[in-house]
Write a protein that holds these residues in place. Structure first.
Motif, PDB file in Angstrom:
ATOM      1  N   ASP A  28      90.304  40.302  66.005  1.00 13.15           N
ATOM      2  CA  ASP A  28      90.579  41.607  66.592  1.00 13.15           C
ATOM      3  C   ASP A  28      91.730  41.557  67.589  1.00 13.15           C
ATOM      4  N   GLN A  29      91.752  40.541  68.438  1.00 16.80           N
ATOM      5  CA  GLN A  29      92.799  40.453  69.445  1.00 16.80           C
ATOM      6  C   GLN A  29      94.170  40.252  68.806  1.00 16.80           C
ATOM      7  N   ALA A  30      94.250  39.346  67.825  1.00 17.63           N
ATOM      8  CA  ALA A  30      95.518  39.105  67.148  1.00 17.63           C
ATOM      9  C   ALA A  30      95.969  40.332  66.377  1.00 17.63           C
ATOM     10  N   TYR A  31      94.996  41.019  65.774  1.00 18.39           N
ATOM     11  CA  TYR A  31      95.341  42.216  65.008  1.00 18.39           C
ATOM     12  C   TYR A  31      95.884  43.306  65.919  1.00 18.39           C
ATOM     13  N   ARG A  32      95.233  43.529  67.070  1.00 16.46           N
ATOM     14  CA  ARG A  32      95.695  44.580  67.979  1.00 16.46           C
ATOM     15  C   ARG A  32      97.118  44.300  68.439  1.00 16.46           C
ATOM     16  N   HIS A  33      97.409  43.056  68.737  1.00 19.01           N
ATOM     17  CA  HIS A  33      98.768  42.686  69.143  1.00 19.01           C
ATOM     18  C   HIS A  33      99.751  42.936  67.999  1.00 19.01           C
ATOM     19  N   TYR A  34      99.373  42.540  66.793  1.00 21.55           N
ATOM     20  CA  TYR A  34     100.242  42.730  65.633  1.00 21.55           C
ATOM     21  C   TYR A  34     100.419  44.202  65.323  1.00 21.55           C
ATOM     22  N   TYR A  35      99.319  44.961  65.338  1.00 20.65           N
ATOM     23  CA  TYR A  35      99.396  46.393  65.016  1.00 20.65           C
ATOM     24  C   TYR A  35     100.297  47.123  66.003  1.00 20.65           C
ATOM     25  N   ASN A  36     100.148  46.845  67.279  1.00 25.97           N
ATOM     26  CA  ASN A  36     100.955  47.523  68.296  1.00 25.97           C
ATOM     27  C   ASN A  36     102.427  47.165  68.192  1.00 25.97           C
ATOM     28  N   SER A  37     102.712  46.017  67.599  1.00 28.41           N
ATOM     29  CA  SER A  37     104.118  45.614  67.442  1.00 28.41           C
ATOM     30  C   SER A  37     104.780  46.274  66.233  1.00 28.41           C
ATOM     31  N   ARG A  38     103.962  46.825  65.341  1.00 27.70           N
ATOM     32  CA  ARG A  38     104.505  47.376  64.094  1.00 27.70           C
ATOM     33  C   ARG A  38     105.146  48.744  64.286  1.00 27.70           C
ATOM     34  N   GLN A  39     104.631  49.520  65.226  1.00 31.09           N
ATOM     35  CA  GLN A  39     105.132  50.864  65.438  1.00 31.09           C
ATOM     36  C   GLN A  39     105.536  51.030  66.899  1.00 31.09           C
ATOM     37  N   LYS A  40     106.756  51.455  67.111  1.00 29.95           N
ATOM     38  CA  LYS A  40     107.228  51.718  68.459  1.00 29.95           C
ATOM     39  C   LYS A  40     107.151  53.221  68.708  1.00 29.95           C
ATOM     40  N   ARG A  66     100.734  57.478  51.624  1.00 32.01           N
ATOM     41  CA  ARG A  66     101.354  57.252  52.936  1.00 32.01           C
ATOM     42  C   ARG A  66     100.316  56.838  53.978  1.00 32.01           C
ATOM     43  N   HIS A  67      99.083  57.351  53.841  1.00 31.47           N
ATOM     44  CA  HIS A  67      98.082  57.052  54.859  1.00 31.47           C
ATOM     45  C   HIS A  67      97.405  55.698  54.668  1.00 31.47           C
ATOM     46  N   LEU A  68      97.807  54.950  53.668  1.00 34.15           N
ATOM     47  CA  LEU A  68      97.434  53.536  53.597  1.00 34.15           C
ATOM     48  C   LEU A  68      98.538  52.665  54.200  1.00 34.15           C
ATOM     49  N   GLU A  69      99.604  53.310  54.653  1.00 34.44           N
ATOM     50  CA  GLU A  69     100.705  52.623  55.319  1.00 34.44           C
ATOM     51  C   GLU A  69     100.634  52.928  56.818  1.00 34.44           C
ATOM     52  N   ASP A  70     101.593  52.394  57.587  1.00 31.94           N
ATOM     53  CA  ASP A  70     101.808  52.861  58.959  1.00 31.94           C
ATOM     54  C   ASP A  70     102.621  54.137  58.845  1.00 31.94           C
ATOM     55  N   TYR A  71     101.935  55.278  58.795  1.00 27.71           N
ATOM     56  CA  TYR A  71     102.580  56.517  58.367  1.00 27.71           C
ATOM     57  C   TYR A  71     103.219  57.312  59.497  1.00 27.71           C
ATOM     58  N   SER A  72     102.908  57.023  60.756  1.00 28.64           N
ATOM     59  CA  SER A  72     103.420  57.840  61.846  1.00 28.64           C
ATOM     60  C   SER A  72     103.429  57.039  63.137  1.00 28.64           C
ATOM     61  N   VAL A  73     104.374  57.342  64.014  1.00 32.21           N
ATOM     62  CA  VAL A  73     104.404  56.660  65.305  1.00 32.21           C
ATOM     63  C   VAL A  73     103.238  57.097  66.179  1.00 32.21           C
ATOM     64  N   THR A  74     102.560  58.187  65.802  1.00 31.15           N
ATOM     65  CA  THR A  74     101.434  58.684  66.604  1.00 31.15           C
ATOM     66  C   THR A  74     100.079  58.410  65.967  1.00 31.15           C
ATOM     67  N   GLU A  75     100.030  57.654  64.886  1.00 31.84           N
ATOM     68  CA  GLU A  75      98.750  57.409  64.220  1.00 31.84           C
ATOM     69  C   GLU A  75      97.820  56.613  65.119  1.00 31.84           C
ATOM     70  N   GLU A  76      96.502  56.866  64.965  1.00 35.40           N
ATOM     71  CA  GLU A  76      95.509  56.168  65.786  1.00 35.40           C
ATOM     72  C   GLU A  76      95.094  54.839  65.174  1.00 35.40           C
ATOM     73  N   GLU A  77      95.111  54.745  63.842  1.00 33.60           N
ATOM     74  CA  GLU A  77      94.735  53.511  63.175  1.00 33.60           C
ATOM     75  C   GLU A  77      95.303  53.507  61.764  1.00 33.60           C
ATOM     76  N   ASN A  78      95.360  52.326  61.178  1.00 26.40           N
ATOM     77  CA  ASN A  78      95.840  52.181  59.811  1.00 26.40           C
ATOM     78  C   ASN A  78      94.640  52.228  58.871  1.00 26.40           C
ATOM     79  N   LEU A  79      94.662  53.134  57.895  1.00 26.04           N
ATOM     80  CA  LEU A  79      93.479  53.336  57.053  1.00 26.04           C
ATOM     81  C   LEU A  79      93.297  52.233  56.013  1.00 26.04           C
TER      82      LEU A  79
END
Length: 504
Positions: A231-243, A180-193
């Protein structure tokens, strides 16, 4: 050369060959630390573990752990970059089998990521050790969402998982937590491992040649090459994955079936949405009892934990007096022995008057300082109806504590997969924040070892009564597989229907 040294050397050689010493895009060569510097850093980590951390041998025999630490130290016989050294630190922490013993690269490493294009342009779902594309960045449209990934740059998914799963710090012998921790496992996670560890442990690349199977055409394998994200594109994409949503949700699925989902027990999460759990618990459970609601579904999936509001919830769900902790122990009294290397060393201290010395070299907290060592009473408004609990591998820390006490006290029918935290208890509460002096690699070291007063199997989590996990089609359709199963199971049990039809 020892087997240990061969493994470490192979990792380093692989990283060097793949990423050219991980040279940054600005052309600056990374700092290489001398063997003396690396050994000093590792010795400080070891001292911190041996002198402040109370669970070093909880899941690994002391002779095995000591041998490993000795060999790891001796392997540091040539200069290494931070990322090369970090591999050893991360694997060392993972071998302890504690989800709260968490390594992180230096702050400088994270700053360097602003110059990279190595981010994987997908979020992933692991199902039965198979890897599926759950979402894709716009630049990765060549591979449809829902596709099964077969290989990446010539490496099979099995090879990738065998390299990454052992890098995840997880409790005991539980494997669901790692996946699970190689996924987007929680809405409160700090980063994707996966996103953090793939460039470090597999390869640092800006291009991914992916072999995959399109779910709409499973008869043949296809190939596509996609670019990594900056990095910029990733941050935008990552933030869009979890609400980020409110931590507590309560509603009625049917007139006599209530649903309570708790995404986290984290204080900052409650504050963000102005939710007072004490007031909400009181209101919810008064209402359940006043309306004589027969069935409650408690959803703890992807709940990575938090604070004592989880323990408060138990007083509303357990119907008889219960023992919470069988023991609570620390490794030292006074200030921590490695305080000079801790960001918060001045804030950590255990008074001699707060503990009883044991003959095992540990210090047991007195119940006057840890009230949960005393018998706990159910809340006067506790719920006595039928309880169903949804759990998965990302039900960790306090989420797993709640599940463990419900399971251990015979409260609830459990649905999902093995929880991410062990039933016997965890090591948490107080966290020492270690910074290694040369590499600046950081390690969060938990200081309080607790043992839950429930029956448990060593190193295992809460096992569900019904093993239910989603399929990729369910996820793409937005179908809640486990919750739907629970509702069908409730209906089948009410009508005495054969439960075998529930899974259909």
């Amino acid at each position: 050369m020892s087997p240990f040294r061969k493994i470490i050397s192979a990792l380093v050689l692989l990283a060097t060959a793949l990423c050219g010493n991980c040279q940054s895009e600005t052309g600056r060569q990374p700092i290489r630390y001398s063997p003396n510097e690396l050994q000093e850093d590792y010795s400080i980590l070891r001292k911190a573990l041996e002198a402040t951390y109370p669970s070093l041998y909880r899941f690994t025999d002391s002779s095995i752990m000591t041998k490993y630490l000795d060999e790891a130290f001796r392997s540091l016989d040539k200069p290494e970059t931070e990322t090369e050294f970090y591999k050893l630190i991360a694997v060392t922490c993972a071998k302890v089998h504690d989800e709260h013993l968490i390594p992180k690269p230096s702050k400088e490493y994270y700053l360097s990521l602003k110059n990279t294009h190595h981010y994987f342009p997908f979020s992933l779902k692991i199902i039965d050790r198979r890897l599926y594309v759950l979402t894709a960045a716009q630049s990765a449209g060549a591979i449809p969402v829902g596709s099964e990934i077969i290989s990446v740059n010539g490496r099979s998914v099995e090879e990738i998982l065998n390299s990454l799963l052992p890098t995840i710090p997880s409790d005991g012998y539980i494997q669901t937590f790692d996946a699970r921790h190689l996924e987007d496992y929680s809405v409160t996670e700090e980063e994707n491992l996966f996103d953090l560890n793939y460039p470090i442990f597999i390869e640092n690349t800006d291009s991914y040649r992916i072999e995959f199977v399109d779910r709409t055409d499973p008869s043949k394998k296809k190939m596509a090459t996609v670019a990594g994200l900056d990095d910029q594109a990733y941050r935008h994409y990552y933030n869009s994955r979890q609400k980020l949503v409110a931590p507590l949700e309560f509603k009625y699925l049917q007139k006599d079936i209530a649903y309570l989902r708790i995404y986290s027990f984290l204080k900052w999460h409650r504050s963000r949405f102005n939710q007072d759990f004490d007031a909400l618990y009181l209101s919810i459970f008064k209402e359940l009892n006043a309306r004589h609601v027969k069935t409650l579904i408690l959803d703890l999936r992807n709940n990575e934990g938090g604070d004592e509001t989880g323990e408060k919830l138990l007083t509303y769900m357990l119907t008889k007096p219960y023992q919470h902790f069988a023991s609570a122990e620390v490794k030292f009294v006074g200030p921590p022995p490695v305080a000079a290397y801790l960001e918060n060393g001045k804030d950590l201290s255990f008074a001699d008057s707060s503990v009883d010395r044991t003959d095992t070299g540990m210090f047991a907290l007195k119940s006057t300082y840890m009230p949960l060592l005393e018998k706990q009473q159910p809340n006067v408004n506790h719920y006595g109806g039928k309880l169903y609990v949804l759990i998965n591998g990302a039900t960790g820390s306090m989420g797993a504590v709640v599940a463990s006490f419900l399971k251990g006290n015979g409260r609830g029918v459990f649905i999902g997969e093995e929880s991410g935290g062990t039933m016997e208890g965890n090591t948490s509460h107080y966290i020492a924040r270690l910074v290694l002096p040369h590499s600046k690699i950081r390690v969060a070291i938990p200081l309080l070892k607790t043992t839950n007063a429930v029956p448990f199997t060593k190193g295992r989590g809460v096992e569900p009564d019904y093993h239910v996990t989603p399929r990729i089609d369910d996820l793409l359709k937005g179908t809640d597989t486990e919750l739907n199963f629970a509702v069908r199971l409730i209906a089948a049990q009410k009508s005495n229907t054969d439960e075998s039809i529930v899974k259909k």
